[in-house]
Design a protein around this motif. Structure first.
Motif: not given
Ligand SMILES: NC(=O)c1ccc[n+]([C@@H]2O[C@H](COP(=O)([O-])OP(=O)(O)OC[C@H]3O[C@@H](n4cnc5c(N)ncnc54)[C@H](O)[C@@H]3O)[C@@H](O)[C@H]2O)c1
Ligand SMILES: O=c1ccn([C@@H]2O[C@H](COP(=O)(O)OP(=O)(O)O[C@H]3O[C@H](CO)[C@H](O)[C@H](O)[C@H]3O)[C@@H](O)[C@H]2O)c(=O)[nH]1
Length: 322
Positions: A4-8, A59-65, A107-108
């Motif tokens: 699961k990835y956050l793409v800024t 506000r949206w990042l958590d350790d599921s990413f 998130v590391r």
């Protein structure tokens, strides 16, 4: 294994293509973009879209990413010279906030869009990652500052990071391509002439010390670039910051680009010689040896005509939408 990835910046040119590649590889994608230069239509259908700013990423990042792929930035070299504060604020300030949010959320892993503009006037070509970095614009300086920030974050707090220093990104991937407004990049501008949206293309200087007097650049297909991001996610190691150039190692002059576009489009594309543009180095060509060796990257779309043909297909597609 899917992640699961956050793409800024996933509503922008490169971010949208990478987001689409991640989805095709079976991953979950969340795009965070404030639409300052991006387009809602650029966000791939399979991605979750958050309209928001990287400064509020907490506000949206958590350790599921599993990781963040960080494209969000301002990237106009010329604008950065007249509005440097805008670049320090968004590119450096924004990334500082993002790194803090990642630390907080645990998130590391990070893949960051760096640039050939960090090198400035090159000491020699091809450019390697250990060459001196002396950016000639606030844009390049802001990206170099972020690279330094990431090195510190890796050493002090165990971040696993890869900075990818793109050379001249071009081409398109299906429905995802370049639609900057205003546009400053050579290939989309040349194609706007072929579409009848501009009369001529200006050649910024024909008295450079190059074979035909025009600037030479290393054009890299955006889909090859996207593949490097997926490899970078696998190559990231806790506590390490890897920096890799992404280019083909081939230089093409402005005139060669225009000539190739004439062949691809069948349009005469009239050109006019204009003064040099400030801050343009004569030749920028990458050594991509590090990306090949450390990421296992093997670009397969180096042919300039193929790159321009994909950009042309996309340009015609969005012209119909307008
Ligand atoms: N296109 C190139 O040739 C090139 C070359 C080298 C490096 N880069 C880098 O690659 C990245 C992507 O470039 P691009 O051409 O796709 O640019 P782009 O302008 O198309 O995309 C950037 C995206 O980031 C978003 N954004 C900007 N600031 C934001 C913020 N504070 N919060 C949330 N979203 C924000 C914009 O709305 C946009 O959608 C940039 O970091 C750029 O510096 C691009
Ligand atoms: O209308 C135009 C537009 C561009 N050019 C020339 O075409 C070449 C390519 O210009 P682009 O604006 O397409 O790309 P840049 O090489 O300036 O910039 C790219 O490479 C930079 C590295 O120096 C940064 O990474 C930046 O983000 C990225 O867009 C340059 O010699 C430029 O002077 C023209 O002659 N006419």
């Amino acid at each position: 294994m899917s992640g699961k990835y956050l793409v800024t910046g996933g509503a922008g040119y490169v971010g949208s293509v990478v987001a689409q590649h991640l989805l095709e590889a079976g991953h979950e994608v969340v795009v965070l973009d404030n639409l300052s230069t991006g387009f809602r239509e650029g966000v791939p259908a399979g991605a979750v879209f958050i309209e928001g700013d990287i400064r509020d990423a907490g506000r949206w990042l958590d350790d599921s990413f599993d990781a963040v792929l960080h494209f969000a930035a301002f990237s106009q070299v010329g604008e950065s010279v007249v509005k440097p504060e805008k670049y320090w604020d968004n590119n450096v300030g924004g990334t500082m906030a993002l790194l803090a949010a990642m630390r907080e959320a645990g998130v590391r892993t990070l893949v960051f869009s760096s640039t050939a503009a960090t090198y400035g006037e090159p000491a020699g070509v091809p450019i390697t990652e250990t060459d001196p970095t002396a950016p000639t614009s606030p844009y390049g300086a802001s990206k170099l500052a972020v690279d330094h920030m990431i090195t510190g974050e890796a050493a002090a707090h165990g971040l696993g990071a890869v900075s990818l220093r793109y050379f001249n990104v071009a081409g398109a991937y299906g429905a995802y391509g370049e639609r900057h407004d205003p546009e400053s990049h050579l290939i989309p501008l040349v194609l706007q002439v072929a579409l009848g949206r501009r009369e001529t293309i200006s050649v910024f200087g024909d008295d450079y010390p190059t074979p035909d007097g025009t600037c030479v650049r290393d054009y890299i297909h955006v889909a090859d670039l996207a593949e490097a991001h997926l490899l970078a996610l696998r190559a990231a190691r806790p506590g390490e910051h890897l920096i890799c150039n992404l280019g083909n190692g081939n230089g093409f002059s402005v005139r060669e680009v225009i000539d190739t576009a004439r062949k691809v489009t069948g349009h005469p594309i009239p050109e006019v010689v204009a003064p040099r543009r400030g801050g343009d180095p004569a030749v920028l060509v990458a050594s991509a040896a590090a990306a090949r060796e450390k990421l296992g990257w093997n670009p397969s779309r180096a042919d300039l005509a193929d790159i321009i043909a994909d950009a042309w297909e996309f340009a015609q597609h969005i012209a119909k939408e307008r």
